[in-house]
Design a protein around this motif. Structure first.
Motif, short mmCIF file in Angstrom:
data_model
loop_
_atom_site.label_atom_id
_atom_site.label_comp_id
_atom_site.label_asym_id
_atom_site.label_seq_id
_atom_site.Cartn_x
_atom_site.Cartn_y
_atom_site.Cartn_z
N LEU A 125 -6.38 -29.98 -26.49
CA LEU A 125 -7.22 -29.09 -27.30
C LEU A 125 -8.41 -30.01 -27.78
CD1 LEU A 125 -8.42 -26.63 -28.42
CD2 LEU A 125 -6.82 -26.98 -30.64
N ARG A 128 -10.47 -30.66 -24.59
CA ARG A 128 -11.28 -29.60 -23.92
C ARG A 128 -12.24 -29.24 -24.85
NH1 ARG A 128 -11.87 -27.45 -19.79
NH2 ARG A 128 -13.87 -28.16 -20.58
N THR A 129 -12.17 -29.47 -26.24
CA THR A 129 -13.14 -29.30 -27.27
C THR A 129 -14.40 -30.06 -27.17
OG1 THR A 129 -11.57 -28.19 -28.84
CG2 THR A 129 -13.75 -28.96 -29.69
#
Length: 398
Positions: A125, A128-129
């Motif tokens: 995550l 991805r962020t």
């Protein structure tokens, strides 16, 4: 009053410093001057974001190594040089980390594709962020066991692992094009080397390897660690195929006898590397392991100080062992340190002399690197010293 340097200035200063010590292809240099490392390390001050050091991004409670970290920038550059990604390549990265390396890969393969995989949901995550926030939405991030790869986007022209790998899974073979390159921090006999390999049919053939250190990949269990004393301040690291008896070794060390010491003919300077001794020994000797000695054990003088206490090569056979030492001899000499062996147990002299033979073999050509050939299990190995693993066979030849 001096002005605080900007992120761009710090980034260029870091790249300049790496270039002063290491070669770097023009494409890699452009990528490292373009991608803002600080943007992938939110909360870290700019000076530390642009220092040539690793940064932990997720701890691993109860374990000595973090679960995930941002790699040392100079090592990142070195591995990207090994990978030699081209503009239209399809690239797979095992270990997403901060997402920074995937962004660099996206700059290098700007007309191809980049897929990055990580087993940890928080790490995936984060990657991805940060990739989205910095204009790299086109990079595919997958939360998955890296040992499975990413078959949905295969085949790949380049695969790079940014976690320590003990064995090459069959899935990666299936996903790498013939003629494609695989770069990974490969672990064998207690050491880790970033090995650059090209696939040639049913073989992976190396054309370079460099010393490095990486968090090991989750899911491979071929490396063993055993304490050699009650306080767990002396440890031996070994592979599952090696015949190591920790209890016998512990009994030998508990006897408290002084080490038998044998010096080699090889001397080194204060900044001169000698890790090639370990590499040379693994190319013909299955007794090579890693010895780890903590500061507490050194303070108690439980044994002769190893060359590098946290990681020194050691030959292990039955209830005897011999490990690498370094002794200062003459401060004025160009090479004031002499390499040698300290040994314990009934076969101490034999093992010490065998280790010195490895040291002297390295000394005859200090820059020599072995050719590594890897084949899947079930395929014939080439001539040379073979190290067997569950899914692959590693052959080393000088």
């Amino acid at each position: 009053m001096s002005q605080t340097p900007t992120a761009d200035q710090l980034r260029n200063r870091l790249v300049d410093a790496i270039l002063a010590e290491h070669r770097m292809p023009a494409a890699v240099e452009r990528a490292m001057r373009t991608v803002p490392r600080d943007a992938f390390l939110p909360g870290l001050d700019l000076e530390n974001a642009y220092t040539d050091q690793a940064v932990t991004i997720k701890d691993n409670p109860g374990k000595p190594l973090p679960l995930s970290c941002a790699s040392v920038p100079s090592v990142v550059a070195m591995m990207l040089e090994q990978l030699d990604a081209r503009t239209a390549d399809d690239v797979l990265e095992i270990g997403a980390g901060t997402g920074y390396n995937a962004a660099l890969l996206a700059e290098l393969a700007n007309r191809g594709s980049v897929t990055t995989v990580d087993i940890d949901p928080d790490v995936a995550l984060h990657a991805r962020t940060r990739l989205n926030a910095n204009g790299y939405e086109h990079v595919t991030v997958i939360e998955r066991d890296g040992l499975l790869g990413a078959p949905e986007n295969a085949p790949y022209d380049r695969i790079i692992a940014t976690v320590g790998v003990w064995d090459i899974p069959a899935t990666w073979w299936d996903q790498l094009n013939d003629g494609g390159r695989l770069v990974l921090p490969l672990r064998w006999r207690g050491q880790t080397r970033s090995v650059a390999l090209t696939r040639r049919g049913d073989q992976l053939v190396s054309d370079g390897m460099e010393l490095c250190g990486f968090v090991p990949i989750i899911g491979q269990h071929g490396e063993k660690i055993s304490p050699l004393n009650a306080d767990d301040t002396i440890r031996v690291h070994y592979d599952e195929d090696q015949d190591v008896d920790p209890n016998s070794l512990a009994a030998t060390l508990q006897m408290g006898k002084p080490a038998l010491e044998v010096h080699s003919a090889q001397r080194v300077g204060g900044q001169e590397p000698f890790d090639g001794v370990w590499l040379r020994a693994t190319a013909g000797d299955d007794r090579v392991c890693r010895l780890e000695v903590t500061p507490q054990a050194l303070e108690q003088e439980l044994l002769r100080r190893p060359a590098i206490p946290v990681r020194s090569p050691v030959l292990v056979e039955g209830d005897s062992l011999a490990y690498l030492t370094i002794t200062r001899e003459g401060a004025e000499a160009e090479r004031p340190f002499r390499l040698g062996a300290a040994a314990y147990g009934p076969r101490a002299e034999e093992l010490a002399r065998d280790l010195v033979a490895h040291i002297d073999a390295w000394g005859s050509d200090r820059l020599a690197v072995p050719r590594m050939t890897i084949t899947p299990v079930g395929w014939a190995s080439t001539a040379g010293h073979v190290i067997g693993k569950p899914e692959s066979r590693i052959t080393l030849t000088y």
